[in-house]
Design an enzyme around this catalytic site. Structure first.
Site, PDB file in Angstrom:
ATOM      1  N   ASP A 126       0.601  -1.079   0.083  1.00 28.21           N
ATOM      2  CA  ASP A 126       0.007  -0.212   0.252  1.00 28.21           C
ATOM      3  C   ASP A 126       0.491   1.336   0.071  1.00 28.21           C
ATOM      4  O   ASP A 126       2.272   0.861   0.416  1.00 28.21           O
ATOM      5  CB  ASP A 126      -0.921   0.164   1.332  1.00 28.21           C
ATOM      6  CG  ASP A 126      -2.626   0.479   1.045  1.00 28.21           C
ATOM      7  OD1 ASP A 126      -2.203   1.514   1.102  1.00 28.21           O
ATOM      8  OD2 ASP A 126      -3.334   0.067   1.348  1.00 28.21           O
ATOM      9  N   TYR A 168     -14.245   6.503 -12.415  1.00 33.28           N
ATOM     10  CA  TYR A 168     -14.115   5.287 -11.743  1.00 33.28           C
ATOM     11  C   TYR A 168     -14.520   3.939 -12.778  1.00 33.28           C
ATOM     12  O   TYR A 168     -14.300   3.080 -12.744  1.00 33.28           O
ATOM     13  CB  TYR A 168     -14.435   5.886 -10.977  1.00 33.28           C
ATOM     14  CG  TYR A 168     -14.408   4.554  -9.350  1.00 33.28           C
ATOM     15  CD1 TYR A 168     -14.149   3.786  -8.991  1.00 33.28           C
ATOM     16  CD2 TYR A 168     -16.094   3.370  -9.364  1.00 33.28           C
ATOM     17  CE1 TYR A 168     -13.294   3.328  -8.045  1.00 33.28           C
ATOM     18  CE2 TYR A 168     -15.689   2.562  -8.870  1.00 33.28           C
ATOM     19  CZ  TYR A 168     -14.476   2.523  -7.485  1.00 33.28           C
ATOM     20  OH  TYR A 168     -14.804   1.223  -7.294  1.00 33.28           O
TER      21      TYR A 168
HETATM   22  N1  LIG Z   1     -16.171   0.069  -1.222  1.00 37.77           N
HETATM   23  C1  LIG Z   1     -16.499  -0.259  -1.969  1.00 37.77           C
HETATM   24  O1  LIG Z   1     -17.717   0.077  -1.623  1.00 37.77           O
HETATM   25  C2  LIG Z   1     -16.331  -0.518  -2.962  1.00 37.77           C
HETATM   26  C3  LIG Z   1     -17.708  -0.980  -4.229  1.00 37.77           C
HETATM   27  C4  LIG Z   1     -17.006  -1.388  -5.754  1.00 37.77           C
HETATM   28  C5  LIG Z   1     -15.433  -2.079  -5.498  1.00 37.77           C
HETATM   29  N2  LIG Z   1     -14.481  -1.162  -4.589  1.00 37.77           N
HETATM   30  C6  LIG Z   1     -13.255  -1.198  -4.629  1.00 37.77           C
HETATM   31  O2  LIG Z   1     -12.847  -2.104  -3.447  1.00 37.77           O
HETATM   32  C7  LIG Z   1     -10.904  -1.565  -3.642  1.00 37.77           C
HETATM   33  C8  LIG Z   1     -10.915  -1.202  -2.049  1.00 37.77           C
HETATM   34  O3  LIG Z   1     -11.695   0.107  -1.398  1.00 37.77           O
HETATM   35  P1  LIG Z   1     -11.898  -0.131  -0.116  1.00 37.77           P
HETATM   36  O4  LIG Z   1     -13.493   0.332  -0.105  1.00 37.77           O
HETATM   37  O5  LIG Z   1     -11.852  -1.568   0.381  1.00 37.77           O
HETATM   38  O6  LIG Z   1     -11.877   0.870   0.676  1.00 37.77           O
HETATM   39  P2  LIG Z   1     -10.396   1.185   1.114  1.00 37.77           P
HETATM   40  O7  LIG Z   1      -9.911   3.438   0.342  1.00 37.77           O
HETATM   41  O8  LIG Z   1     -10.253   2.345   2.402  1.00 37.77           O
HETATM   42  O9  LIG Z   1      -9.566   1.159   0.409  1.00 37.77           O
HETATM   43  C9  LIG Z   1      -8.078   0.850  -0.785  1.00 37.77           C
HETATM   44  C10 LIG Z   1      -6.942   0.783  -0.665  1.00 37.77           C
HETATM   45  O10 LIG Z   1      -6.560   1.209  -1.646  1.00 37.77           O
HETATM   46  C11 LIG Z   1      -5.260   1.972  -1.806  1.00 37.77           C
HETATM   47  N3  LIG Z   1      -4.342   2.357  -2.670  1.00 37.77           N
HETATM   48  C12 LIG Z   1      -4.902   3.442  -2.972  1.00 37.77           C
HETATM   49  N4  LIG Z   1      -4.579   4.066  -4.236  1.00 37.77           N
HETATM   50  C13 LIG Z   1      -2.568   3.597  -4.038  1.00 37.77           C
HETATM   51  C14 LIG Z   1      -1.540   3.323  -4.650  1.00 37.77           C
HETATM   52  N5  LIG Z   1      -1.798   4.394  -6.527  1.00 37.77           N
HETATM   53  N6  LIG Z   1      -1.197   2.017  -4.325  1.00 37.77           N
HETATM   54  C15 LIG Z   1      -1.206   1.400  -3.211  1.00 37.77           C
HETATM   55  N7  LIG Z   1      -2.270   1.436  -2.969  1.00 37.77           N
HETATM   56  C16 LIG Z   1      -3.667   2.495  -2.499  1.00 37.77           C
HETATM   57  C17 LIG Z   1      -5.343   3.053  -0.160  1.00 37.77           C
HETATM   58  O11 LIG Z   1      -4.545   3.612   0.537  1.00 37.77           O
HETATM   59  C18 LIG Z   1      -6.099   1.286   0.333  1.00 37.77           C
HETATM   60  O12 LIG Z   1      -5.294   1.159   1.734  1.00 37.77           O
HETATM   61  C19 LIG Z   1     -11.440  -0.299  -4.526  1.00 37.77           C
HETATM   62  O13 LIG Z   1     -10.615  -0.792  -5.719  1.00 37.77           O
HETATM   63  C20 LIG Z   1     -11.991   0.053  -4.553  1.00 37.77           C
HETATM   64  O14 LIG Z   1     -12.462   0.496  -6.278  1.00 37.77           O
HETATM   65  C21 LIG Z   1     -14.821  -0.880  -3.767  1.00 37.77           C
END
Ligand SMILES: NC(=O)c1ccc[n+]([C@@H]2O[C@H](COP(=O)([O-])OP(=O)(O)OC[C@H]3O[C@@H](n4cnc5c(N)ncnc54)[C@H](O)[C@@H]3O)[C@@H](O)[C@H]2O)c1
Length: 273
Positions: free
Chosen positions: A37, A159
């Site tokens: 991360d 997105y």
């Molecule tokens: N939460 C939702 O409703 C949802 C729905 C569909 C998809 N997603 C996807 O799930 C994944 C995880 O999201 P989440 O909900 O846990 O959110 P979150 O923001 O808690 O986690 C995202 C993580 O990605 C890390 N990150 C961001 N940019 C980065 C980079 N350049 N290099 C390395 N790490 C990086 C962040 O620091 C964070 O730890 C994402 O890809 C998101 O698009 C989430």
């Protein structure tokens, strides 16, 4: 149960949310987990909480140099990779985007590129540099798309575009690995609304506004609740384990039923009728 016993797993975006929960579950089921991360303190804390089975590395998924350094370190330390969860992602509503509008008329080319750099380049680079560590013995690549990779959404065009690209990138990687007989499966995940930090900028600051927004979101979900990170982590575990040995190029939708129906459906009958 040790459904991924002795496997080496790398989880991007593992410092919090879905990535952290998946890292915990994979470790609980016997894997050694490499968390990567850009949020170093949080990531180290998750690795420490998991224990000696986990390790944290700084890796910005959009940087090829970072991927090369970390995969080389994995090669030297473990000699292989069995599971790659390309999970890191950004929505375009984070603080870095300073409340700029992200619809097609207003999104800047810079923001568009930044979102694609993390969400698409990050997954592509993960596959490109992960496959060489897997191909001698097989493995499982799990790519994080979204229901937003399947349907459009007005306020965040980049997105949706990026998550749609991940959906097809996954199938192309699956076909490539199958064609060369690598024994590497590649599948995508499509969560709906999972309550993590990614939603924070959209929920509002006051408790009243937050409650209203959550109620609004829940009304659009057939199961009437937002998902939890563990709801996604269990699908990650399934795809990571040999139980899913016959799945490749497939999509798992984890959304409380959002994608199963349509709001244009006839209303329910009046209970008095
Ligand atoms: N939460 C939702 O409703 C949802 C729905 C569909 C998809 N997603 C996807 O799930 C994944 C995880 O999201 P989440 O909900 O846990 O959110 P979150 O923001 O808690 O986690 C995202 C993580 O990605 C890390 N990150 C961001 N940019 C980065 C980079 N350049 N290099 C390395 N790490 C990086 C962040 O620091 C964070 O730890 C994402 O890809 C998101 O698009 C989430």
């Amino acid at each position: 149960m040790a459904r991924v016993k002795d496997k080496i797993a790398l989880v991007t975006g593992g410092s919090r949310g879905i990535g952290a929960e998946s890292a915990r579950l994979l470790a609980k089921e016997g894997a050694t987990v490499l968390i990567v991360d850009i949020l170093n303190d949080l990531g180290r804390a998750v690795a420490e909480e998991i224990g000696p089975q986990a390790r944290y590395y700084h890796l910005d998924v959009s940087s090829e140099a970072d991927w090369m350094a970390v995969t080389e370190s994995v090669r030297q330390t473990y000699g292989r990779l069995d599971i790659l969860f390309n999970n890191a992602g950004i929505s375009g509503f984070e603080e870095d985007f300073a409340q700029r509008r992200q619809d097609v008329e207003h999104v800047s080319l810079e923001d568009w590129r930044k979102i694609h750099a993390v969400n698409v380049d990050g997954v592509f680079l993960g596959c490109k540099h992960g496959i060489p560590l897997m191909k001698a013995h097989g493995g499982s690549i799990i790519n994080m798309s979204s229901r937003s990779g399947m349907v459009g959404s007005a306020p965040n065009v980049a997105y949706c575009s990026s998550k749609s690209a991940v959906r097809n990138l996954t199938k192309s990687v699956a076909m490539y690995c199958a064609q060369y007989g690598y024994g590497i499966r590649c599948n995508s995940l499509h969560p709906g609304a999972i309550l993590t930090s990614i939603w924070e900028p959209l929920l509002g600051n006051s408790p009243e506004r937050r409650a209203e927004t959550l109620a609004f979101l829940k009304r659009g979900i057939p199961l009437n609740d937002m998902g939890r990170p563990s709801d996604v982590a269990h699908s990650v575990l399934y795809l990571a384990s040999d139980e899913s040995r016959y799945l490749t190029g497939a999509e798992i939708v984890i959304d409380g039923g959002i994608m199963a129906g349509s709001t244009a459906a006839p209303p329910p009958p009046d209970p008095a009728d």
